[in-house]
Design a protein around this motif. Structure first.
Motif, PDB file in Angstrom:
ATOM      1  N   GLN A  53       0.848 -16.372   5.779  1.00  0.00           N
ATOM      2  CA  GLN A  53       1.191 -15.116   5.115  1.00  0.00           C
ATOM      3  C   GLN A  53       0.929 -13.976   6.079  1.00  0.00           C
ATOM      4  OE1 GLN A  53      -1.298 -13.744   1.782  1.00  0.00           O
ATOM      5  NE2 GLN A  53       0.583 -13.493   0.596  1.00  0.00           N
ATOM      6  N   ALA A  54       1.841 -13.008   6.143  1.00  0.00           N
ATOM      7  CA  ALA A  54       1.718 -11.936   7.125  1.00  0.00           C
ATOM      8  C   ALA A  54       2.149 -10.600   6.550  1.00  0.00           C
ATOM      9  CB  ALA A  54       2.551 -12.262   8.369  1.00  0.00           C
ATOM     10  N   ASN A  55       1.616  -9.536   7.160  1.00  0.00           N
ATOM     11  CA  ASN A  55       1.997  -8.170   6.810  1.00  0.00           C
ATOM     12  C   ASN A  55       1.600  -7.271   7.973  1.00  0.00           C
ATOM     13  OD1 ASN A  55       3.002  -5.986   5.378  1.00  0.00           O
ATOM     14  ND2 ASN A  55       1.901  -6.509   3.501  1.00  0.00           N
ATOM     15  N   ILE A  56       2.057  -6.042   7.931  1.00  0.00           N
ATOM     16  CA  ILE A  56       1.646  -5.045   8.916  1.00  0.00           C
ATOM     17  C   ILE A  56       0.315  -4.468   8.472  1.00  0.00           C
ATOM     18  CG2 ILE A  56       2.228  -2.876  10.042  1.00  0.00           C
ATOM     19  CD1 ILE A  56       4.003  -5.203  10.840  1.00  0.00           C
ATOM     20  N   ALA A  57      -0.659  -4.441   9.380  1.00  0.00           N
ATOM     21  CA  ALA A  57      -1.997  -3.971   9.030  1.00  0.00           C
ATOM     22  C   ALA A  57      -2.359  -2.732   9.838  1.00  0.00           C
ATOM     23  CB  ALA A  57      -3.017  -5.080   9.278  1.00  0.00           C
ATOM     24  N   ASN A  58      -1.605  -1.645   9.637  1.00  0.00           N
ATOM     25  CA  ASN A  58      -1.934  -0.397  10.322  1.00  0.00           C
ATOM     26  C   ASN A  58      -1.737   0.772   9.376  1.00  0.00           C
ATOM     27  OD1 ASN A  58       0.840   0.157  10.222  1.00  0.00           O
ATOM     28  ND2 ASN A  58       1.196  -0.666  12.282  1.00  0.00           N
ATOM     29  N   GLY A  59      -1.976   1.965   9.872  1.00  0.00           N
ATOM     30  CA  GLY A  59      -1.900   3.149   9.023  1.00  0.00           C
ATOM     31  C   GLY A  59      -0.580   3.886   9.106  1.00  0.00           C
ATOM     32  N   SER A  60       0.454   3.244   9.601  1.00  0.00           N
ATOM     33  CA  SER A  60       1.738   3.931   9.775  1.00  0.00           C
ATOM     34  C   SER A  60       2.511   4.067   8.471  1.00  0.00           C
ATOM     35  CB  SER A  60       2.591   3.157  10.793  1.00  0.00           C
ATOM     36  OG  SER A  60       2.965   1.893  10.265  1.00  0.00           O
ATOM     37  N   GLY A  61       2.128   3.294   7.463  1.00  0.00           N
ATOM     38  CA  GLY A  61       2.883   3.312   6.212  1.00  0.00           C
ATOM     39  C   GLY A  61       4.011   2.310   6.175  1.00  0.00           C
ATOM     40  N   TRP A  62       4.287   1.659   7.310  1.00  0.00           N
ATOM     41  CA  TRP A  62       5.362   0.662   7.401  1.00  0.00           C
ATOM     42  C   TRP A  62       4.811  -0.682   6.927  1.00  0.00           C
ATOM     43  CZ3 TRP A  62       7.532  -3.763   9.305  1.00  0.00           C
ATOM     44  CH2 TRP A  62       8.912  -3.789   9.470  1.00  0.00           C
ATOM     45  N   THR A  63       5.457  -1.302   5.962  1.00  0.00           N
ATOM     46  CA  THR A  63       4.997  -2.588   5.440  1.00  0.00           C
ATOM     47  C   THR A  63       6.143  -3.580   5.386  1.00  0.00           C
ATOM     48  OG1 THR A  63       5.441  -1.982   3.134  1.00  0.00           O
ATOM     49  CG2 THR A  63       3.250  -1.447   4.002  1.00  0.00           C
ATOM     50  N   CYS A  64       5.806  -4.810   5.084  1.00  0.00           N
ATOM     51  CA  CYS A  64       6.806  -5.866   4.933  1.00  0.00           C
ATOM     52  C   CYS A  64       7.003  -6.166   3.451  1.00  0.00           C
ATOM     53  CB  CYS A  64       6.354  -7.142   5.642  1.00  0.00           C
ATOM     54  SG  CYS A  64       6.166  -6.967   7.429  1.00  0.00           S
ATOM     55  N   ASN A  65       8.273  -6.287   3.068  1.00  0.00           N
ATOM     56  CA  ASN A  65       8.602  -6.683   1.709  1.00  0.00           C
ATOM     57  C   ASN A  65       7.936  -5.767   0.683  1.00  0.00           C
ATOM     58  OD1 ASN A  65       9.811  -8.233  -0.303  1.00  0.00           O
ATOM     59  ND2 ASN A  65       8.185  -9.793  -0.298  1.00  0.00           N
TER      60      ASN A  65
END
Length: 317
Positions: free
Chosen positions: A125-137
């Motif tokens: 399982q994966a996702n973006i883990a930063n503060g940019s506000g950009w996420t997956c799904n």
């Protein structure tokens, strides 16, 4: 989790002619079981990647392993302390040789390799883990699952395309020469089938000088453990006396060379003799097995791998 018991080397399994516990002598490993599968997971700052082992559905699995994305990794990256790569002997690939090309904006890329029990589904399982506000799904992340095969190597990697607004998980099979082949994973079912777990065909014990882990041979049995000390000897006696050891059912004991002098190690032979199960005992030297499979202190032999070995050996007989 990990196991531990009395010191004895791998014995060829002979269900009918097994040696009594106290007569078993150290031998060279004689029962070869193809090594576990292995997976290399790539991580870096800003990427959240988690692996679930023996994942039968979304909420039922054995172990949750965070491969990337922790806050601790982020702060290490800020002071240029990149997490170390952890290897258990997988072949180099283009992705490992060119790892430095990913090191942009404190990305601090790295990889870690893990052994996998063949035949048990793995979920990534994966996702973006930063503060940019950009996420997956839309923040739900993405996932993929597959069933590893004995002796095979794999790579798991999160792919990000910020300009195209796309993210995915790349799953690759790694050949002995380092070439890779893309694999198509599957989606994990949200719910597990409402079928009862089959009763185990053997009892497995894993012991060292500090701890004993075991799974009883009964339907739905989980992994239990006891501290290997004088205060717990009575609990060991009760467990052995009540264990559901049917006639002819193997009892597989995985040991270490310092466990025979422990409280449990000194007590166990007599307890097994009292139960009359010496002819059902299969003994395994855990350290020899770990060395044969290329395991390390960072990725040691655990109960799941020990149980895989025990099942593989007893099925042959």
């Amino acid at each position: 989790m990990q196991i531990r018991l009395l010191p004895l080397a791998l014995l060829a399994f002979a269900c009918v002619e097994a040696h009594a516990v106290e007569d078993a002598a150290p031998q060279e490993p004689t029962v070869a079981v193809e090594r576990p599968a292995r997976i290399r997971l790539f991580g870096q700052n800003g990427v959240g990647l988690t692996m679930y082992t023996n994942a039968l559905c979304e909420k039922q699995y054995d172990e949750e392993i965070e491969a990337s994305g922790s806050i601790g990794h982020y702060f290490k990256a800020m002071v240029r302390k990149k997490p170390e790569n952890i290897s258990i002997g997988m072949p180099e690939t283009d992705d490992t040789r060119n790892l430095a090309t990913r090191d942009k904006l404190w990305a601090s890329p790295y990889y870690s390799e893990h052994p996998l029990v063949p035949g048990q589904p793995v979920r990534l399982q994966a996702n973006i883990a930063n503060g940019s506000g950009w996420t997956c799904n839309r923040g739900r992340g993405i996932e993929i699952s597959f069933v590893p095969e004995p002796g095979m190597d794999y790579e798991g990697d999160m792919i990000r395309d910020f300009e195209g607004g796309h993210c995915g998980i790349a799953l690759r099979q790694v050949a002995a020469d380092g070439t890779v082949t893309p694999l198509v994973g599957r989606l994990m079912p949200p719910k597990c089938p409402a079928e009862p777990a089959p009763a185990p065909s053997l009892m497995v014990m894993m012991m060292d000088a500090d701890n004993l882990q075991y799974r009883l041979a009964e339907e739905g049995a989980g992994i239990d453990e006891l501290d290997n000390d004088e205060d717990s000897v009575e609990d060991l006696e009760e467990m052995i006396a009540e264990a559901p050891l049917a006639g002819g059912m193997p009892l597989c004991i995985v040991t270490s060379d310092d466990a025979d002098a422990s409280e449990f190690g000194k007590k166990l032979p007599a307890l097994l003799e009292k139960r009359g199960v010496q002819s059902q005992v299969v003994r395994v030297d855990g350290k020899a097995l770990a060395a044969e499979w290329g395991l390390t202190e960072q990725r040691p032999l655990n109960f799941a791998l020990a149980e895989h070995y025990c099942r593989s050996v007893t099925r042959r007989n």
